[in-house]
Scaffold this motif. Structure first.
Motif, PDB file in Angstrom:
ATOM      1  N   ASP A 451       6.258  16.047 -17.038  1.00  0.00           N
ATOM      2  CA  ASP A 451       6.687  17.437 -16.941  1.00  0.00           C
ATOM      3  C   ASP A 451       5.459  18.321 -16.734  1.00  0.00           C
ATOM      4  N   THR A 454       4.821  20.837 -20.038  1.00  0.00           N
ATOM      5  CA  THR A 454       4.460  20.329 -21.366  1.00  0.00           C
ATOM      6  C   THR A 454       3.569  19.103 -21.330  1.00  0.00           C
ATOM      7  N   ASP A 499       7.556  29.850 -21.997  1.00  0.00           N
ATOM      8  CA  ASP A 499       6.798  28.722 -21.442  1.00  0.00           C
ATOM      9  C   ASP A 499       5.625  28.341 -22.344  1.00  0.00           C
ATOM     10  N   LEU A 502       6.971  26.311 -25.214  1.00  0.00           N
ATOM     11  CA  LEU A 502       7.268  24.934 -24.814  1.00  0.00           C
ATOM     12  C   LEU A 502       5.984  24.110 -24.672  1.00  0.00           C
ATOM     13  N   GLN A 503       4.926  24.722 -24.177  1.00  0.00           N
ATOM     14  CA  GLN A 503       3.647  24.016 -24.065  1.00  0.00           C
ATOM     15  C   GLN A 503       3.119  23.623 -25.441  1.00  0.00           C
ATOM     16  N   HIS A 504       3.197  24.546 -26.413  1.00  0.00           N
ATOM     17  CA  HIS A 504       2.734  24.234 -27.771  1.00  0.00           C
ATOM     18  C   HIS A 504       3.589  23.137 -28.405  1.00  0.00           C
ATOM     19  N   GLY A 506       5.111  20.763 -26.801  1.00  0.00           N
ATOM     20  CA  GLY A 506       4.700  19.517 -26.158  1.00  0.00           C
ATOM     21  C   GLY A 506       3.441  18.944 -26.788  1.00  0.00           C
ATOM     22  N   LYS A 507       2.445  19.803 -27.074  1.00  0.00           N
ATOM     23  CA  LYS A 507       1.216  19.324 -27.717  1.00  0.00           C
ATOM     24  C   LYS A 507       1.503  18.761 -29.101  1.00  0.00           C
ATOM     25  N   ARG A 521      10.664  15.727 -21.806  1.00  0.00           N
ATOM     26  CA  ARG A 521      11.427  16.974 -21.669  1.00  0.00           C
ATOM     27  C   ARG A 521      12.448  16.801 -20.565  1.00  0.00           C
ATOM     28  N   ASP A 525      14.813  23.896 -22.835  1.00  0.00           N
ATOM     29  CA  ASP A 525      14.285  23.674 -24.186  1.00  0.00           C
ATOM     30  C   ASP A 525      14.859  22.394 -24.785  1.00  0.00           C
ATOM     31  N   PHE A 527      14.543  18.380 -25.459  1.00  0.00           N
ATOM     32  CA  PHE A 527      13.542  17.314 -25.577  1.00  0.00           C
ATOM     33  C   PHE A 527      14.226  16.039 -26.054  1.00  0.00           C
TER      34      PHE A 527
END
Length: 867
Positions: A451, A454, A499, A502-504, A506-507, A521, A525, A527
């Protein structure tokens, strides 16, 4: 008439000419025959002269000269006819002699010149000469021995040589026609015409014909003249039948030959020996001229060949030099590195690009071995390629190399054998640096499976991994999570903030997973986490603790996020990926229905709930149109006096005679976007109701209505409210919008600006369910909030939980200090009422006072309370 049509008519013209002459000879009266024949011969000869004159006009060079001789001969015959007719002092035989002279010169020119097309071998010429010599000698002996002095007296010194040249010409034409196809018709017609004229002249001279015989001789001569004159029509000038164009050489040669014929006859006499000697000398003279012309032609051709060869050699040498320069330029200035190795990999030569890419001078590289710069893991493979190249077939191989500055590069080596005299003497290696291309390919492969937002696996990579597990028959747990309140965050802060969130996430997901777990993902939203073990409770606890429950700090704002999670297990809850995802989706939505931060394990009965949910989603499409949505009011009272101080407008959905709880259809409406239309309908109904109350003198101090996140950030909200105020001019302070704490707690300029816009319209604002969301409480100072609502969750716990009493008392004290009004929701017991009134909260709402009721019941209830 065109040349082509005239050429087709030539045979008919010749036959017709001769036939007409015969008719005149045979059938003309004797007294008129001489005159009619004279006119006929003159007419035909003049026509022939006109045709040959036209040929002189049409041609150039040698051809023009030949036809000029023909025209001169024709004029001589015309003169002969005139002389013979009118008995002038000029002898007629002289005209005939000059005519023969012209025709034979023309014949010599044609035959010797035509020989140059295909050089006549001297052996062939000698055979011609010998046969001609013997034939003329035999003829001379026959006439001399048979007729003696009468024969000698009849000769004028020219006839024998004429016969000799004519025979030579005939044999030469036969030879030429055998080896040269072009111009055959032209030469044959000349041959027949000249032989015919010459034979007729000689026979007339020897026999002295008179009468009809003399007329027939003239007819043959005229026909021959006509044939010679029209021969130009068959001259294939475009194919160079006459190869050489030196008019002067041929005129001199032919004139000398003919003059020699005359002189030899006069000087040597007419004896057999003298005649043979003269004929031999004549043939030798002709042969010598042919030899001289052939030698000159060979010399000229040799000179031309030498010149052409010199030019060709010079040109070839120049081309080779240019090619060598081109090769050197291609090798030296090629943008890609090029190496020349021997069969063991020793560098024999390298271009500038090759030395610069390795960071060495060319002199330093020459003599080194290419295997020294190739990484150890690729050396054996490249050594095999060097050995295989001895077969002469190019090979390409990718190897890792190390440059002088320690940079690792990937080279694609195109190895081309250098073959000399059929043997492989070396190897050209053209280098293409594919490091960046491979990196791009890896990046493309990464992007195809991850993705972009993420960095987690995307839908397709997840499907491949899960299907691989299913194919291998390995059990696993699949968790399908969807963020709670994510749409509100997008609406409140914008999609860029969503966005970032969602990045945070993913981390955090990547850092929270174990080696036998992986996440991806699906989109939005949503997962998925796949675990190749059965400890789903431990995994859920880890994800809640590390990923979803800790707040996120973004753009100066603390954002709290939760997730609803549905769990399925393979193979217990499905045998295919599609079946598993569908069941996980059902479990996740069941978790959302239960509230925030919930987890549900799939059970078969959830499919029934899915069907009910589907029916609700379809029903919402037409609920407003069908009038199934109605407005209910729940009174808000003063606990001390029990007086109604306001009401909250609530939405109810009655479908097929059955009420659907708001807790079921409101989340679906928010998810599908129907909440926007439902919310506008509620606001419109509230304005209309307040206006009706004011017009009906129903003094309701306050009417509250919930404002969803989508409505709050609707760019047309203020414009819509202004329109409603114009249509229903109510007192703005009587209208109260209730906002969720989740929205109000985010310190964004967008929220502040919208709240200020609502306050500018005179509308009051409340914070609904205060204390249930994560907040720093700083917004209570920053925002102009008029009222706090103590949530039902707190009120219901007051009798059993002292901690809730403490929290509720703190909320009341804080609101009093900030000058805010208070309303407690869900009050149902006397204890709750007493406690709330004791800590300072007098405004209450709940079943202890009244349940939500339709408009007509509320009006009756309100009016009774006012009496």
């Amino acid at each position: 008439m065109s040349s082509h049509s005239l050429r087709q008519s030539v045979p008919a013209l010749l036959v017709g000419t001769f036939a007409l002459g015969l008719l005149l000879i045979v059938f003309s009266p004797y007294g008129l025959r001489e005159t009619s024949l004279f006119i006929y011969f003159m007419t035909i000869t003049l026509i022939a002269t006109a045709i040959s004159g036209y040929a002189v006009y049409r041609h150039q060079g040698m051809r023009r000269y030949i036809h000029l001789l023909i025209s001169a001969g024709n004029l001589c015959f015309i003169a002969y006819l005139v002389v013979h007719r009118y008995y002038t002092t000029v002898p007629g035989d002289m005209m005939m002699f000059i005519q023969n002279f012209f025709y034979l010169i023309m014949a010599l020119i044609v035959i010797t010149q035509s020989i140059e097309i295909r050089t006549l071998k001297l052996r062939t010429f000698d055979v011609f000469a010998l046969l001609s010599f013997l034939l003329i000698g035999a003829l001379h002996i026959f006439f001399y021995s048979a007729r003696g002095e009468q024969y000698v007296a009849s000769l004028n010194g020219f006839e024998e040589q004429m016969v000799l040249v004519s025979l030579y010409m005939a044999l030469g034409f036969l030879y030429l026609n055998r080896i040269v196809t072009s111009g055959q018709t032209f030469r044959v017609m000349l041959l027949i015409g000249i032989l015919g004229f010459t034979t007729a002249s000689i026979m007339n001279q020897l026999n002295g014909f008179a009468g009809v015989g003399h007329d027939l001789v003239h007819l043959l001569q005229v026909s021959s003249i006509f044939l010679i004159s029209v021969s130009f029509l068959f001259d294939e000038a475009a194919e160079d039948v006459l190869a050489h164009d030196s008019v002067f050489d041929y005129v001199i040669y032919s004139s000398v030959v003919m003059l020699f014929m005359l002189a030899s006859d006069r000087l040597l006499g007419t004896s057999v020996l003298d005649s043979m000697i003269a004929n031999a000398v004549l043939l030798l003279l002709i042969r010598q001229f042919v030899v001289a012309k052939q030698n000159a032609l060979i010399s000229q051709r040799l000179h031309t060949v030498n010149t052409d060869l010199e030019v060709a050699v010079t040109t070839k040498a120049h081309e080779l030099e240019i090619r060598e320069q081109q090769y050197r330029s291609l090798f030296a200035y090629h943008a890609e590195p090029i190496f020349l190795f021997d069969l063991h990999g020793e560098v024999l030569s390298v271009n500038e690009a090759g030395s610069s890419v390795l960071g060495h001078d060319a002199e330093m590289l020459i003599g080194s071995n290419i295997l020294d710069i190739i990484e150890q893991k690729d050396r054996a493979a490249y050594a095999t390629v060097l050995h295989d190249l001895t077969t002469g077939r190019p090979e390409t191989l990718e190897v890792d190399v190390m440059t002088d500055d320690g940079t690792k590069r990937v080279w694609q080596l195109m190895n081309i054998p250098m073959i000399i005299d059929g043997e492989v003497e070396g190897i050209y290696a053209i280098v293409k640096d594919v490091t960046q291309m491979i990196a791009q390919q890896e990046q493309i492969l990464y992007q195809a499976n991850h993705d972009s937002l993420t960095g987690l696996h995307n839908r397709y990579a997840l499907q491949e991994q899960i299907e691989r597990l299913i194919e291998d028959g390995r059990p696993f747990t699949l968790m399908f999570s969807d963020l709670d309140g994510f749409k509100e965050i997008n609406d409140q802060f914008g999609h860029h903030m969503g966005d970032q969130l969602l990045q945070h996430i993913g981390k955090r997901l990547r850092s929270a997973l174990l080696p036998n777990e992986y996440a991806g993902r699906l989109g939005g939203d949503e997962f998925i986490v796949v675990a190749e073990h059965g400890d789903d409770e431990i995994l859920i606890e880890r994800l809640r603790r590390l990923v979803y429950r800790p707040p996120y700090f973004m753009a100066g704002t603390l954002v709290e996020i939760h997730a609803s999670i549905g769990i399925v297990r393979y193979p217990e809850h499905g045998s295919t990926l599609k079946h598993l995802l569908s069941n996980a989706d059902l479990a996740m939505y069941k978790a959302k229905e239960k509230g925030r931060d919930e987890t549900v394990l799939f059970a078969p009965e959830l499919r029934e709930d899915k069907e009910e949910r589907k029916l609700l989603m379809e029903g919402l499409d037409t609920a407003l149109e069908k009038g199934e949505i109605s407005l209910y009011l729940q009174p808000q009272v003063d606990a001390s006096t029990k007086a109604i101080i306001g009401a909250e407008a609530l939405m109810r959905w009655k479908r097929d005679g059955k009420f659907i709880p708001p807790s079921e259809f409101i989340p679906i409406a928010e998810e599908t976007g129907h909440i926007q239309d439902l919310g506008r309908w509620m606001i419109h109904e509230t304005f209309q109701l307040m206006y009706a109350f004011e017009q009906g003198e129903i003094d309701l101090p306050k009417l509250s209505v919930n404002l969803s996140v989508r409505q709050l950030f609707d760019e047309h909200l203020i414009e819509y409210l202004t329109t409603l105020f114009d249509r229903f001019p109510i007192e703005p302070s009587r209208l109260n919008f209730e906002l969720t704490e989740t929205v109000a707690a985010h310190h964004s300029e967008r929220v502040l600006n919208r709240i200020l816009e609502l306050k500018a319209l005179g509308i009051k604002l409340s914070i609904d369910d205060f204390g249930t969301g994560y907040s720093s409480l700083a917004y209570l100072v920053r925002y102009p909030i008029d009222e706090l609502k103590i949530p039902r969750e707190f009120t219901m716990q007051l009798e059993e939980n002292r901690e809730y009493q403490t929290v509720t008392a703190t909320i009341v004290a804080m609101a009093r200090q900030l000058g805010m009004a208070l309303v407690a929701e869900g009050v149902e017991t006397e204890y709750q009422e007493t406690f709330l009134r004791r800590i300072g909260c007098d405004s209450m709402q709940g079943y202890r006072y009244a349940k939500p009721m339709p408009l007509d019941e509320f009006v009756i209830f309100y009016m009774k309370q006012r009496q």
